[in-house]
Design an enzyme around this catalytic site. Structure first.
Site, PDB file in Angstrom:
ATOM      1  N   LYS A  13       8.589  55.086  37.985  1.00  0.00           N
ATOM      2  CA  LYS A  13       9.135  56.434  37.767  1.00  0.00           C
ATOM      3  C   LYS A  13      10.413  56.657  38.577  1.00  0.00           C
ATOM      4  CE  LYS A  13       5.492  58.673  39.194  1.00  0.00           C
ATOM      5  NZ  LYS A  13       4.482  57.661  39.507  1.00  0.00           N
ATOM      6  N   ARG A  88       0.468  66.622  39.257  1.00  0.00           N
ATOM      7  CA  ARG A  88      -0.489  65.515  39.353  1.00  0.00           C
ATOM      8  C   ARG A  88      -1.901  65.967  39.067  1.00  0.00           C
ATOM      9  NH1 ARG A  88       1.338  61.066  43.655  1.00  0.00           N
ATOM     10  NH2 ARG A  88       3.541  61.462  43.422  1.00  0.00           N
ATOM     11  N   ARG A 122       7.108  46.620  47.135  1.00  0.00           N
ATOM     12  CA  ARG A 122       8.148  47.654  47.069  1.00  0.00           C
ATOM     13  C   ARG A 122       8.779  47.894  48.439  1.00  0.00           C
ATOM     14  NH1 ARG A 122       6.699  53.219  44.241  1.00  0.00           N
ATOM     15  NH2 ARG A 122       4.996  53.375  45.757  1.00  0.00           N
ATOM     16  N   ARG A 151       7.002  51.770  52.903  1.00  0.00           N
ATOM     17  CA  ARG A 151       6.323  53.042  53.160  1.00  0.00           C
ATOM     18  C   ARG A 151       4.941  52.789  53.766  1.00  0.00           C
ATOM     19  NH1 ARG A 151       6.753  55.907  47.388  1.00  0.00           N
ATOM     20  NH2 ARG A 151       4.631  56.425  48.010  1.00  0.00           N
ATOM     21  N   ARG A 163      -4.679  56.488  45.723  1.00  0.00           N
ATOM     22  CA  ARG A 163      -3.675  57.103  44.851  1.00  0.00           C
ATOM     23  C   ARG A 163      -3.925  56.752  43.390  1.00  0.00           C
ATOM     24  NH1 ARG A 163       0.452  54.280  48.289  1.00  0.00           N
ATOM     25  NH2 ARG A 163       2.093  54.625  46.775  1.00  0.00           N
TER      26      ARG A 163
HETATM   27  P1  ADP Z   1       3.283  57.438  44.675  1.00  0.00           P
HETATM   28  O1  ADP Z   1       3.570  57.919  43.290  1.00  0.00           O
HETATM   29  O2  ADP Z   1       3.490  55.959  44.839  1.00  0.00           O
HETATM   30  O3  ADP Z   1       1.975  57.911  45.232  1.00  0.00           O
HETATM   31  P2  ADP Z   1       5.086  59.439  45.762  1.00  0.00           P
HETATM   32  O4  ADP Z   1       6.252  59.169  46.625  1.00  0.00           O
HETATM   33  O5  ADP Z   1       5.323  60.110  44.471  1.00  0.00           O
HETATM   34  O6  ADP Z   1       4.400  58.037  45.600  1.00  0.00           O
HETATM   35  O7  ADP Z   1       4.009  60.314  46.571  1.00  0.00           O
HETATM   36  C1  ADP Z   1       3.576  59.950  47.876  1.00  0.00           C
HETATM   37  C2  ADP Z   1       2.503  60.910  48.385  1.00  0.00           C
HETATM   38  O8  ADP Z   1       3.053  62.240  48.486  1.00  0.00           O
HETATM   39  C3  ADP Z   1       1.270  61.086  47.508  1.00  0.00           C
HETATM   40  O9  ADP Z   1       0.312  60.067  47.708  1.00  0.00           O
HETATM   41  C4  ADP Z   1       0.761  62.467  47.980  1.00  0.00           C
HETATM   42  O10 ADP Z   1       0.124  62.383  49.226  1.00  0.00           O
HETATM   43  C5  ADP Z   1       2.065  63.234  48.164  1.00  0.00           C
HETATM   44  N1  ADP Z   1       2.458  63.921  46.917  1.00  0.00           N
HETATM   45  C6  ADP Z   1       3.536  63.631  46.124  1.00  0.00           C
HETATM   46  N2  ADP Z   1       3.573  64.442  45.052  1.00  0.00           N
HETATM   47  C7  ADP Z   1       2.493  65.272  45.161  1.00  0.00           C
HETATM   48  C8  ADP Z   1       1.978  66.320  44.362  1.00  0.00           C
HETATM   49  N3  ADP Z   1       2.547  66.690  43.194  1.00  0.00           N
HETATM   50  N4  ADP Z   1       0.863  66.953  44.786  1.00  0.00           N
HETATM   51  C9  ADP Z   1       0.250  66.624  45.933  1.00  0.00           C
HETATM   52  N5  ADP Z   1       0.667  65.616  46.731  1.00  0.00           N
HETATM   53  C10 ADP Z   1       1.790  64.951  46.355  1.00  0.00           C
END
Ligand code: ADP
Length: 209
Positions: A13, A88, A122, A151, A163
């Site tokens: 994404k 999400r 990554r 990360r 996740r």
């Molecule tokens: P990934 O898609 O690999 O999990 P992201 O960078 O999108 O990575 O998100 C990292 C973390 O940030 C998630 O595991 C969560 O803890 C938090 N996060 C991101 N977007 C949301 C969301 N829409 N709602 C709740 N937590 C979120």
């Protein structure tokens, strides 16, 4: 045009969104990036989010909404934006409905064995946020010159598993929530291949607007 990019962790994404920005001029709004920014600056919101993010759990809705609303009210979003990582869950999708009109939901599809490998390899630029993969880029520094890092939530297999489970349980069902505007896209292959597929779809959506 307001677009949601959906797809499991590691489906590409972020990489795809960064390419769309360059050609279509729509800003990418990544809730994960916004949270990492707050965590790096050690703000109150960042401190609150950290324990959730590092475990791979969802950050509470009020925290994420505050960050999101603040971001989409900025000037660069007036012609639209790409949401990466939000919503999400059904709860988040309902909240979003009250603050934005979504034109299309692009869902990246990818086999799960490819996903784990992509996440473990990554690397992210500590300055510009560019995303790399050690299988195709072995340099420890970004093209912009800053060091790359892994990360914390990508180092922990438990966080990765958590996740992916949340994605299957809470996020994937949103395909039905948005059933009248969902477009599924094959997320396998190189970033250029995925972008070529997305471009055809985006041009088509733009022409229909
Ligand atoms: P990934 O898609 O690999 O999990 P992201 O960078 O999108 O990575 O998100 C990292 C973390 O940030 C998630 O595991 C969560 O803890 C938090 N996060 C991101 N977007 C949301 C969301 N829409 N709602 C709740 N937590 C979120």
């Amino acid at each position: 045009m307001n677009i949601i990019l959906m797809g499991p962790q590691g489906s590409g994404k972020g990489t795809l969104a960064r390419q769309i920005i360059k050609e279509f001029g729509l800003p990418q709004i990544s809730t994960g990036d916004l949270l990492r920014e707050q965590m790096k600056k050690e703000t109150e919101l960042g401190k609150l989010a950290k324990s959730y993010v590092n475990k791979g759990s969802l950050v509470p809705l009020d925290v994420i909404l505050k960050i999101l609303q603040d971001r989409i009210s900025r000037k660069d979003c007036k012609n639209g934006y790409i949401l990466d990582g939000f919503p999400r869950s059904k709860e988040q999708a309902e909240a979003l409905k009250k603050i934005a009109k979504i034109d299309a939901v692009i869902v990246l599809e990818i086999p799960s064995d490819v996903i784990i490998k992509r996440i473990l390899t990554r690397r992210v630029c500590s300055s510009c946020g560019e995303i790399y993969n050690t299988s195709s880029y072995s340099d420890p520094t970004c093209k912009c010159g800053a060091p790359l890092y892994q990360r914390d939530d990508d180092k922990s297999e438990a966080a990765i598993r958590n996740r992916l489970e949340i994605y299957d349980r809470e996020t994937a069902p949103l395909v039905d929530f948005y059933s009248d505007r969902v477009y599924k896209l094959d997320g396998s292959g190189s970033p250029a291949e995925v972008y070529a597929r997305a471009k055809i779809l985006l041009k088509d959506l733009e022409a229909r607007k």
